[in-house]
Scaffold this active site. Structure first.
Site, PDB file in Angstrom:
ATOM      1  N   TYR A 130      -2.913 -25.904   5.305  1.00 12.98           N
ATOM      2  CA  TYR A 130      -1.710 -26.519   4.739  1.00 12.98           C
ATOM      3  C   TYR A 130      -1.661 -27.947   5.229  1.00 12.98           C
ATOM      4  CZ  TYR A 130       0.439 -22.515   2.540  1.00 12.98           C
ATOM      5  OH  TYR A 130       0.713 -21.482   1.696  1.00 12.98           O
ATOM      6  N   THR A 156      -4.748 -25.870   0.366  1.00 11.48           N
ATOM      7  CA  THR A 156      -3.750 -25.451  -0.624  1.00 11.48           C
ATOM      8  C   THR A 156      -2.961 -26.682  -1.047  1.00 11.48           C
ATOM      9  OG1 THR A 156      -3.610 -23.266   0.352  1.00 11.48           O
ATOM     10  CG2 THR A 156      -1.760 -23.945  -1.018  1.00 11.48           C
ATOM     11  N   LYS A 252      -7.204 -25.283  -3.677  1.00  8.78           N
ATOM     12  CA  LYS A 252      -6.512 -24.114  -4.230  1.00  8.78           C
ATOM     13  C   LYS A 252      -5.143 -24.498  -4.774  1.00  8.78           C
ATOM     14  CE  LYS A 252      -4.629 -19.686  -2.598  1.00  8.78           C
ATOM     15  NZ  LYS A 252      -3.207 -20.027  -2.458  1.00  8.78           N
ATOM     16  N   HIS A 276      -0.297 -19.601  -6.908  1.00 10.02           N
ATOM     17  CA  HIS A 276       0.168 -19.112  -5.609  1.00 10.02           C
ATOM     18  C   HIS A 276       0.835 -17.735  -5.762  1.00 10.02           C
ATOM     19  CE1 HIS A 276       0.781 -21.075  -1.535  1.00 10.02           C
ATOM     20  NE2 HIS A 276       1.320 -19.890  -1.349  1.00 10.02           N
TER      21      HIS A 276
END
Ligand code: GLV
Length: 389
Positions: A130, A156, A252, A276
């Site tokens: 993150y 992400t 992602k 997600h």
């Protein structure tokens, strides 16, 4: 021992065993949960073409993901708080994945730390990142992942802030759980889970607590995201992370063809078409419907993976036939983990591989890498006929 024949069997046991707070955390989408539902419902709209009188012997589900051999193209997706679903959950899931021959992706928001997982596994795993504001923390995170021998990072890009999940707020989600009258009443009924939890020291966000500064409540996912995540994240910073890491990078959370092209331009080794699990932008297209446009836009230039909504081997087959090189499961393995620990994760992978293998055969295919649109009946307008703008 109950007979497990499908992922839904594991989910039923999981629901009984694990505190409501953590079941709800996994089993939620954001806001109205429209996208969360669409992710699974849209898979059912694609049909399969049956082929008969073809040689079905010698089948293989083996493939590669970013150059690494896999026994089937189904990785374990990064899932926050996995170590609250079962004591030491990330270690259990990583071990099951390692034995099965599929990648395990450790979430930044895990309970077991990078070092913990590395100490209990023998093969490199992937680390999900993150993007926090604190550059120093990010640099150290990469160093820790490198020291743990991670072979790729998964950045992400769709969670700079949290899409609201109503149940998490109502349940007062935290790791470890806070003792309120409501949470105690439920925890008291989860004896097996509780005894295992008492037997481990891993009950906090292991990658964060003691490593990051400036967060008021280190047990709360929502505090972390609201206070520490980088709202100003842009492609330049993502490119800098790629440089900082110096190894393979998977991006992602791509749902848009233009974003997929940007991902290419910053040097992604693979992208994951993902919303997600319907936990971020409620109202977004399902991942499986978003996939074909992204395959058309960049499929010849970068490896495309997908997640969100996969609950069976048939779903995996459909995603591969639509052009994904590989897929991930999140909830499907969490159900297994919560139901029966490491053996449950293995079971979930076995169920999916068997479904994939048998379905492939009935479609007249022997090699997972040969699947294509020729195996599918795709409803007209499946990708959507949207006005520009
Ligand atoms: C974190 O990744 C979440 O979706 O809760």
């Amino acid at each position: 021992m109950p007979v497990i024949t499908e992922i839904a069997d594991l989910k039923r046991i999981y629901k009984r065993r694990v505190p409501k707070m953590f079941y709800d955390y996994a089993e939620s989408g954001s806001y109205t949960e429209q996208t969360f539902r669409a992710n699974t419902e849209d898979f059912a709209k694609i049909l399969l073409k049956q082929k008969v009188a073809v040689d079905m012997s010698g089948r293989s589900t083996e493939s590669t993901m970013i150059g690494e051999k896999v026994s089937m193209p189904v990785g374990l997706a990064p899932v926050g708080l996995t170590g609250m679903q079962s004591a030491d959950g990330e270690i259990k899931a990583a071990r099951a994945a390692e034995k099965f021959g599929v990648p395990f992706t450790l979430s930044t928001m895990s309970i077991c730390s990078i070092e913990d997982v590395a100490a209990h596994t023998t093969k490199p795993f992937w680390f999900q990142v993150y993007t926090l504001k604190d550059e120093d923390f990010m640099r150290r995170l990469f160093e820790r992942a490198r020291a743990a021998n991670c072979s790729a990072i998964v950045i992400t890009v769709d969670l700079q802030l949290l899409g609201q999940r109503h149940k998490d707020l109502k349940n007062g989600l935290s790791a470890p759980p806070k003792f309120t009258l409501k949470s105690m009443a439920n925890l008291a009924t989860k004896v097996g889970w509780g005894l295992e939890m008492l037997g481990t020291k891993r009950r906090f966000f292991g990658n964060i607590v003691g490593h990051a500064k400036g967060v008021t409540d280190p047990s709360s996912l929502s505090s972390w995201t609201a206070e520490a995540f980088d709202l100003t994240l842009d492609w330049k910073r993502i490119a800098r992370f790629k440089e900082m890491w110096g190894g393979k990078v998977i991006l992602k959370g791509i749902m848009d063809a233009e974003d997929a092209k940007m991902a290419l331009s910053v040097g992604a080794d693979a992208i994951v078409v993902s919303n997600h699990g319907g936990r971020q932008l409620d109202g977004a297209l399902s991942s499986i419907r978003a996939l074909p446009r992204i395959v058309d836009a960049v499929g010849d230039k970068v490896e495309i993976h997908m997640d969100s909504g996969i609950r069976s081997g048939q779903d995996v087959l459909k995603a591969l036939a639509l052009g994904a090189k590989a897929t991930y499961v999140g909830r499907s393995f969490v159900y297994g983990l919560g139901a029966m620990g490491e053996a449950g994760v293995t079971k979930s992978l076995e169920v999916i591989r068997k479904e994939l293998d048998i379905t492939m055969a009935l479609c007249g295919e022997r090699d997972v890498k040969a699947l294509g649109r020729h195996n599918l009946l795709i409803p007209k307008g499946f990708e959507g006929d949207w006005q520009d703008g």
